[in-house]
Motif scaffolding. Structure first.
Motif, mmCIF file in Angstrom:
data_model
loop_
_atom_site.group_PDB
_atom_site.id
_atom_site.type_symbol
_atom_site.label_atom_id
_atom_site.label_comp_id
_atom_site.label_asym_id
_atom_site.label_seq_id
_atom_site.Cartn_x
_atom_site.Cartn_y
_atom_site.Cartn_z
ATOM 1 N N SER A 202 17.035 28.071 49.418
ATOM 2 C CA SER A 202 15.223 28.539 49.407
ATOM 3 C C SER A 202 15.559 28.298 51.141
ATOM 4 O O SER A 202 14.386 29.083 51.960
ATOM 5 N N PHE A 203 14.770 27.123 51.208
ATOM 6 C CA PHE A 203 15.175 26.505 52.844
ATOM 7 C C PHE A 203 15.820 27.676 53.876
ATOM 8 O O PHE A 203 15.165 27.665 54.673
ATOM 9 N N HIS A 204 16.759 27.554 53.167
ATOM 10 C CA HIS A 204 17.663 28.942 53.872
ATOM 11 C C HIS A 204 17.258 30.143 55.034
ATOM 12 O O HIS A 204 17.729 30.474 55.665
ATOM 13 N N LYS A 205 16.669 30.445 53.289
ATOM 14 C CA LYS A 205 16.368 31.950 53.325
ATOM 15 C C LYS A 205 14.610 31.882 53.942
ATOM 16 O O LYS A 205 14.835 32.887 55.264
ATOM 17 N N ALA A 206 14.016 30.709 54.064
ATOM 18 C CA ALA A 206 13.036 30.704 54.711
ATOM 19 C C ALA A 206 13.379 31.010 56.712
ATOM 20 O O ALA A 206 12.557 31.713 57.074
ATOM 21 N N VAL A 207 14.116 29.499 55.927
ATOM 22 C CA VAL A 207 14.379 29.595 58.573
ATOM 23 C C VAL A 207 14.930 30.795 58.684
ATOM 24 O O VAL A 207 14.830 31.732 59.466
ATOM 25 N N ALA A 208 15.727 32.002 57.472
ATOM 26 C CA ALA A 208 16.585 32.922 58.259
ATOM 27 C C ALA A 208 15.201 34.396 58.306
ATOM 28 O O ALA A 208 15.417 35.772 59.519
ATOM 29 N N TYR A 209 14.780 34.382 57.543
ATOM 30 C CA TYR A 209 12.453 35.043 57.930
ATOM 31 C C TYR A 209 12.423 35.004 59.036
ATOM 32 O O TYR A 209 11.720 35.736 59.967
ATOM 33 N N MET A 210 12.560 32.958 59.491
ATOM 34 C CA MET A 210 11.806 33.547 60.865
ATOM 35 C C MET A 210 12.645 33.676 62.303
ATOM 36 O O MET A 210 12.357 34.237 63.235
ATOM 37 N N VAL A 211 13.558 32.930 61.445
ATOM 38 C CA VAL A 211 14.960 33.959 63.050
ATOM 39 C C VAL A 211 13.869 35.475 62.897
ATOM 40 O O VAL A 211 14.626 36.087 64.152
ATOM 41 N N CYS A 212 13.889 36.687 62.090
ATOM 42 C CA CYS A 212 13.916 37.544 62.259
ATOM 43 C C CYS A 212 12.950 37.850 62.353
ATOM 44 O O CYS A 212 12.725 38.880 63.149
ATOM 45 N N LEU A 213 11.935 36.928 62.688
ATOM 46 C CA LEU A 213 10.524 37.032 63.231
ATOM 47 C C LEU A 213 10.293 37.454 64.709
ATOM 48 O O LEU A 213 9.829 37.704 65.301
ATOM 49 N N HIS A 214 10.746 36.129 65.405
ATOM 50 C CA HIS A 214 11.360 35.901 66.697
ATOM 51 C C HIS A 214 12.500 36.496 67.145
ATOM 52 O O HIS A 214 11.909 36.871 68.047
ATOM 53 N N THR A 215 13.308 37.616 66.766
ATOM 54 C CA THR A 215 13.966 38.426 66.819
ATOM 55 C C THR A 215 13.039 39.224 67.210
ATOM 56 O O THR A 215 13.170 40.111 68.014
ATOM 57 N N ALA A 216 12.345 39.751 66.842
ATOM 58 C CA ALA A 216 11.820 40.941 66.753
ATOM 59 C C ALA A 216 10.730 40.951 68.144
ATOM 60 O O ALA A 216 10.465 41.998 68.235
ATOM 61 N N LEU A 217 10.192 39.617 67.833
ATOM 62 C CA LEU A 217 9.010 39.223 69.180
ATOM 63 C C LEU A 217 9.890 39.866 70.423
ATOM 64 O O LEU A 217 9.715 39.863 71.316
ATOM 65 N N HIS A 218 11.231 38.290 70.116
ATOM 66 C CA HIS A 218 11.795 38.265 71.589
ATOM 67 C C HIS A 218 12.081 39.928 72.407
ATOM 68 O O HIS A 218 12.187 40.147 73.654
ATOM 69 N N VAL A 219 12.953 40.517 71.342
ATOM 70 C CA VAL A 219 12.975 42.095 71.277
ATOM 71 C C VAL A 219 12.265 42.713 71.846
ATOM 72 O O VAL A 219 12.380 43.631 73.069
ATOM 73 N N GLY A 220 11.147 42.778 71.215
ATOM 74 C CA GLY A 220 9.864 43.493 71.542
ATOM 75 C C GLY A 220 9.743 43.326 72.675
ATOM 76 O O GLY A 220 9.305 44.209 73.797
ATOM 77 N N ALA A 221 9.288 42.228 73.570
ATOM 78 C CA ALA A 221 8.759 41.095 74.267
ATOM 79 C C ALA A 221 9.876 41.257 75.472
ATOM 80 O O ALA A 221 9.192 41.980 76.725
ATOM 81 N N HIS A 222 11.305 42.083 75.507
ATOM 82 C CA HIS A 222 12.042 42.496 76.589
ATOM 83 C C HIS A 222 12.030 43.988 76.992
ATOM 84 O O HIS A 222 12.619 44.207 77.500
ATOM 85 N N PHE A 223 11.885 44.450 75.538
ATOM 86 C CA PHE A 223 11.444 45.361 75.760
ATOM 87 C C PHE A 223 10.722 46.165 77.066
ATOM 88 O O PHE A 223 10.712 47.022 78.366
ATOM 89 N N PHE A 224 9.276 45.159 76.868
ATOM 90 C CA PHE A 224 7.966 45.838 77.945
ATOM 91 C C PHE A 224 8.437 44.436 78.659
ATOM 92 O O PHE A 224 7.981 45.060 80.615
ATOM 93 N N ASN A 225 9.049 43.583 79.131
ATOM 94 C CA ASN A 225 9.840 43.332 80.187
ATOM 95 C C ASN A 225 10.082 44.291 81.200
ATOM 96 O O ASN A 225 10.522 44.146 82.276
ATOM 97 N N PHE A 226 11.499 44.859 80.729
ATOM 98 C CA PHE A 226 12.549 45.523 81.151
ATOM 99 C C PHE A 226 11.727 46.999 81.898
ATOM 100 O O PHE A 226 11.988 47.565 83.113
ATOM 101 N N ASP A 227 10.846 47.305 81.373
ATOM 102 C CA ASP A 227 10.163 48.669 81.634
ATOM 103 C C ASP A 227 8.799 47.678 83.050
ATOM 104 O O ASP A 227 8.997 49.036 83.719
ATOM 105 N N GLY A 228 8.374 46.874 82.969
ATOM 106 C CA GLY A 228 7.996 45.911 84.221
ATOM 107 C C GLY A 228 8.874 45.837 84.837
ATOM 108 O O GLY A 228 8.423 46.783 86.591
ATOM 109 N N PHE A 229 10.096 45.752 85.006
ATOM 110 C CA PHE A 229 11.131 45.520 86.110
ATOM 111 C C PHE A 229 11.963 46.785 86.425
ATOM 112 O O PHE A 229 11.823 47.575 88.102
ATOM 113 N N MET A 230 11.805 48.183 85.556
ATOM 114 C CA MET A 230 12.020 49.213 86.197
ATOM 115 C C MET A 230 10.874 50.043 87.254
ATOM 116 O O MET A 230 11.297 50.424 88.013
ATOM 117 N N LYS A 231 9.180 49.290 86.728
ATOM 118 C CA LYS A 231 8.870 50.970 87.073
ATOM 119 C C LYS A 231 8.495 50.086 88.414
ATOM 120 O O LYS A 231 8.156 50.097 89.526
#
Length: 570
Positions: free
Chosen positions: A99-128
């Motif tokens: 159960s804890f393994h699954k909970a950690v996996a969901y937390m990994v998914c949450l932070h992956t989404a935040l990390h990927v989304g933030a980097h899209f904004f980062n590269f948008d700033g770099f490109m501009k």
């Protein structure tokens, strides 16, 4: 209402600590990048998305460090054994490893989404900033010449300014190590999560099992993801204070020299080193065990599509209620499936009862020649690999003075081992048995399910009667369906018989489902001021009901009864 803290307190204390570490780490890293002087110029290009990306990356490292530990079965089993003198509430948390393994996996998914989304904004700033034709601080930072000292800050360099924005972004992402490894990590994570759903695991276990081994690709890419050091920090803030120099001229003859930047060293390997070593040891142990000789001494076919394998292995030591993973190389050299041991530690052989519900179990029955009446010599039996045994909650029943065992269908298997071991211990005068009373509730869907387990109950019933302690084991069998009109008539006609017409036991079978709101108060009244261990093996829906009832009828008052809920997990 009962005191939920009896069962839920330690779990939520642990989860709150885990959440607190995640939140504290995220906030700390975010403000480090948001307010740090060395990242002042980087933030000019990216804005607050830099802090979001780096904070999420730190939490990803933390959770990826944790996610391997709960699936190190030998490590968890070792900790469980080493924690023999720990409080029951602490030991029970080790049973929630999946159960804890699954909970950690969901937390990994949450932070992956935040990390990927933030980097899209980062590269948008770099490109501009890179393609901007206006004179601004961002364009000045993007046009810094690349030097041996690493003056540059914007990672988008060397791209022809005539390239359209969209194509340039794709080009940058997939020519950088961080870009293509990040894409692979994200795709693999999506596959891992979607193939781990309840439907896939139960209906297509092989799909779940094989795709889950993509975690090797996940961790390999994770280790190399930050190797280029794309996120850079200023190294000469003593000479060039960005708060004072950002709007001044830079150069050798100016008051402010040009800012110098360097990439951050990758730190993911520091987080993952120890878990990966522990998991490597875990896999080595499994590999060694897979080559150890296991002898099939007997194969028995029971009703309701259940087979029993009686096995021998040199140096095999077990505790009641433990489970093993079984591999049959003749079927697949890669697949390992968990099965509860149904024998007692005091017996010469160890056994498992396997319900034939999938392709692998059907194939195992076929190669073991379970349908053939003639006795098969051991030399003609297939070779097996055994990994284990591993501890489960059932082994803790001997730590309570009163135990309540609830099984649904084939979920009776761990309690077969426990009940057998109880009988052996009860007959051993040198064994100080703390357990004084056992309640056993078995819920079955049809009459055939009784046959393979009824012999054990009859044997225990007779032995306890001979020892003058017929009240030690209070068992109740519930038949939820599976009888027709003729069977119902036969049951009614034999209602007055000493033995039950269905099971042959003295205890009569109940028809329908247990009334837990009557059962739990009755046990509580019979054992005031007692810690009672409730052990369950069966479907999730019934587990939820029992868990709620344990909370509802527990109290932390001195003279109150406390029901400690334990569920079998594989």
């Amino acid at each position: 209402m009962g005191d939920w803290i009896v069962n839920e307190g330690p779990k939520w204390l642990f989860l709150l600590l885990w959440y607190a570490i995640n939140i504290g780490l995220w906030i700390g890293i975010f403000f480090k990048y948001e307010n740090g002087i060395v990242y002042y110029y980087t933030n000019v290009l990216t804005g607050p998305s830099l802090g979001v990306a780096r904070a999420s990356a730190a939490c990803l490292n933390f959770n990826c460090m944790l996610i391997l530990l709960p699936v190190c079965r030998n490590l968890v089993s070792y900790l469980r054994g080493s924690c023999g003198f720990c409080r029951r509430s602490i030991r029970r948390q080790l049973d929630k490893n999946i159960s804890f393994h699954k909970a950690v996996a969901y937390m990994v998914c949450l932070h992956t989404a935040l990390h990927v989304g933030a980097h899209f904004f980062n590269f948008d700033g770099f490109m501009k900033a890179y393609y901007s034709e206006e004179e601004s601080l961002a364009s000045r930072l993007s046009s810094l010449p690349t030097s041996e000292g690493g003056t540059w800050l914007n990672p988008i360099r060397g791209v022809d300014g005539s390239v359209p924005f969209g194509l340039g972004l794709v080009e940058i992402c997939f020519t950088k190590v961080a870009g293509w490894t990040g894409a692979i990590i994200t795709i693999v994570l999506i596959i891992l999560v979607t193939s781990s759903t309840e439907t896939i695991r139960r209906s297509y276990f092989e799909v779940f099992w094989f795709t889950h081994h993509l975690f090797i690709v996940f961790f390999a890419c994770l280790l190399f993801h930050g190797i280029e050091g794309i996120v850079r920090s200023q190294t000469n803030t003593d000479e060039h204070n960005p708060y004072e120099c950002h709007d001044k001229d830079w150069g050798p003859d100016q008051e402010c020299p040009e800012p110098q930047f360097a990439g951050s060293s990758p730190t993911t390997w520091i987080w993952l080193l120890i878990p990966m070593i522990l998991y490597g040891i875990e896999r080595c142990i499994r590999l060694v065990r897979s080559f150890q000789k296991v002898t099939i001494t007997k194969v028995i076919k029971h009703p309701s599509s259940v087979i029993e394998l009686q096995l021998q292995k040199k140096g095999f030591n077990m505790l009641p209620g433990q489970y093993v993973f079984i591999q049959c190389p003749k079927i697949s050299r890669l697949e390992w499936h968990p099965f509860t041991l149904t024998s007692a530690p005091e017996e010469e052989t160890f056994s498992v009862h396997i319900r034939l519900v999938g392709d692998w179990t059907q194939a195992l029955s076929k190669v073991c020649k379970a349908d053939e009446i003639e006795f098969q010599v051991a030399s003609k039996m297939p070779s097996l690999g055994i990994d284990g045994p591993f501890g489960t909650s059932s082994t803790d029943i001997f730590r309570y003075s009163v135990g309540v065992c609830v099984a649904a269908g084939i979920g009776a298997t761990p309690f077969a081992s426990v009940l057998k071991s109880i009988w052996y211990k009860y007959n051993n005068p040198n064994d100080d048995l703390k357990l004084q009373k056992v309640y056993f509730y078995w819920i079955c869907p049809d009459t055939n399910a009784f046959e393979w387990f009824a012999d054990l109950l009859q044997h225990l019933e007779q032995q306890m009667l001979e020892l003058g302690n017929r009240n030690f084991l209070d068992y109740n069998i519930f038949l939820t369906r599976g009888w027709d009109a003729n069977q119902a008539r036969n049951i009614y006609l034999h209602e007055g018989d000493d033995a039950d017409v269905v099971t042959g036991l003295q205890q009569k079978t109940h028809y329908g489902r247990p009334q837990w709101d009557q059962i739990f108060p009755g046990i509580a009244d019979a054992h005031p001021g007692t810690n009672i261990g409730v052990f369950f093996c069966g479907p999730k829906s019934l587990s939820t009901v029992l868990h709620k009832k344990c909370n509802e009828y527990s109290t932390i008052k001195q003279d109150g009864t406390r029901f400690h809920y334990n569920k079998e997990n594989f």
